[in-house]
Design a protein around this motif. Sequence first.
Motif, mmCIF file in Angstrom:
data_model
loop_
_atom_site.group_PDB
_atom_site.id
_atom_site.type_symbol
_atom_site.label_atom_id
_atom_site.label_comp_id
_atom_site.label_asym_id
_atom_site.label_seq_id
_atom_site.Cartn_x
_atom_site.Cartn_y
_atom_site.Cartn_z
ATOM 1 N N ILE A 192 -63.337 6.042 33.575
ATOM 2 C CA ILE A 192 -62.687 4.920 34.278
ATOM 3 C C ILE A 192 -61.546 5.435 35.148
ATOM 4 N N GLN A 193 -60.720 6.339 34.605
ATOM 5 C CA GLN A 193 -59.621 6.905 35.393
ATOM 6 C C GLN A 193 -60.154 7.627 36.629
ATOM 7 N N LYS A 194 -61.268 8.328 36.468
ATOM 8 C CA LYS A 194 -61.867 9.033 37.603
ATOM 9 C C LYS A 194 -62.364 8.036 38.648
ATOM 10 N N ASP A 195 -63.002 6.944 38.179
ATOM 11 C CA ASP A 195 -63.486 5.901 39.097
ATOM 12 C C ASP A 195 -62.331 5.279 39.875
ATOM 13 N N LEU A 196 -61.240 4.961 39.183
ATOM 14 C CA LEU A 196 -60.085 4.339 39.838
ATOM 15 C C LEU A 196 -59.508 5.269 40.900
ATOM 16 N N LYS A 197 -59.443 6.557 40.581
ATOM 17 C CA LYS A 197 -58.892 7.528 41.531
ATOM 18 C C LYS A 197 -59.821 7.705 42.729
ATOM 19 N N THR A 198 -61.133 7.772 42.474
ATOM 20 C CA THR A 198 -62.111 7.966 43.549
ATOM 21 C C THR A 198 -62.081 6.813 44.537
ATOM 22 N N ARG A 207 -49.545 5.596 32.732
ATOM 23 C CA ARG A 207 -50.747 5.767 33.556
ATOM 24 C C ARG A 207 -51.776 6.681 32.886
ATOM 25 N N GLU A 208 -51.299 7.615 32.094
ATOM 26 C CA GLU A 208 -52.222 8.502 31.377
ATOM 27 C C GLU A 208 -53.053 7.736 30.345
ATOM 28 N N LYS A 209 -52.484 6.651 29.812
ATOM 29 C CA LYS A 209 -53.154 5.891 28.753
ATOM 30 C C LYS A 209 -54.062 4.792 29.296
ATOM 31 N N ILE A 210 -53.864 4.399 30.551
ATOM 32 C CA ILE A 210 -54.648 3.297 31.133
ATOM 33 C C ILE A 210 -56.057 3.784 31.431
ATOM 34 N N PRO A 211 -57.084 2.993 31.105
ATOM 35 C CA PRO A 211 -57.061 1.642 30.545
ATOM 36 C C PRO A 211 -56.832 1.664 29.032
ATOM 37 N N PHE A 212 -56.092 0.688 28.528
ATOM 38 C CA PHE A 212 -55.820 0.610 27.102
ATOM 39 C C PHE A 212 -57.079 0.162 26.354
ATOM 40 N N ALA A 213 -57.395 0.883 25.291
ATOM 41 C CA ALA A 213 -58.513 0.495 24.423
ATOM 42 C C ALA A 213 -57.967 -0.455 23.365
ATOM 43 N N VAL A 214 -58.294 -1.742 23.477
ATOM 44 C CA VAL A 214 -57.636 -2.760 22.652
ATOM 45 C C VAL A 214 -58.622 -3.475 21.739
ATOM 46 N N VAL A 215 -58.068 -4.010 20.666
ATOM 47 C CA VAL A 215 -58.800 -4.855 19.727
ATOM 48 C C VAL A 215 -57.929 -6.078 19.468
#
Length: 301
Positions: free
Chosen positions: A220-226, A251-259
């Motif tokens: 996801i981080q790669k997609d957002l950057k691309t 920013r390193e943690k985004i997206p947050f994996a939440v429950v």
Amino acid sequence: GSSLEPEERSMEPPAMPEEEMPLTVASGPAGCQLFGYVGIEAVLDQMKIKTMKTGFEFNIMVVGQSGLGKSTMVNTLFKSKVSRKASQPGQEERIPKTVQLQSITHVIEEKGVKMKLTVTDTPGFGDQINNENCWDPIIKYINEQYERYLREEILITRKRKIPDTRVHGCVYFVPPTGHWLRPLDLEFMRRLSKIVNVVPVIAKADTLTLEERAEFKQRIQKDLKTHAISVYPQEDFDQDPDDRALNDRIREKIPFAVVGADQEHQVNGKRVLGRKTKWGIIEVENPAHCEFPLLRDLLIR
């Protein structure tokens, strides 16, 4: 007759039209030394008293297809039944044919501090066979709130307190596929990130293993950057090195994996929010189990 005496000529230059002289402001040394008590610190106390009286306004939007736990997550964030579904018990939930926006407002009070919370839900988003332009009603709604606030603000006789209906943050729920972001996810965040603070989260992260979760986050981080999608907190907010360091960690943690969970369970003699399964309890507020505390701290604390 004409005089043969030479004319007297003034040696002064001709008068020029008057021009405004530029004002020069003398800047004193930074951190000017005071030689007595002024009372500037009392301003903070005044602001605190005023804010305690008037309270805060917080408007949050949740976007994602149905079944990703948006209502549960909102209830978990504010530890109360504030979601649209919780406020309308017994009402049959049908997926609308088009994207609809429904807002519900509550006043929450904690230790004397009041907050007027407005939660805007978007039922129907991403649930159709053809999701073309399904973001248009959301963009229209957000821009309308900006325009409404601006119209009130530019009036000569303004209200003492302008009702703030602007969307302060949009939490976007990504399905826990474990693969890549869908074209719908990319297009929505690309458009919305230009007008509102977008915080992407991986919904129902307990359906992924820790390895799948870490790999999905990297993709996801790669997609957002691309695709040059700037999610909150944007780099424009990095005003000094301390802010930059803090925002970089987020920013390193985004997206947050939440429950999300709005039921309490007994764990080691303590009542904790969590999801009970056959093999144990997933504690929502335990950083070792999910990243919900990071999302809560970013949005509220």
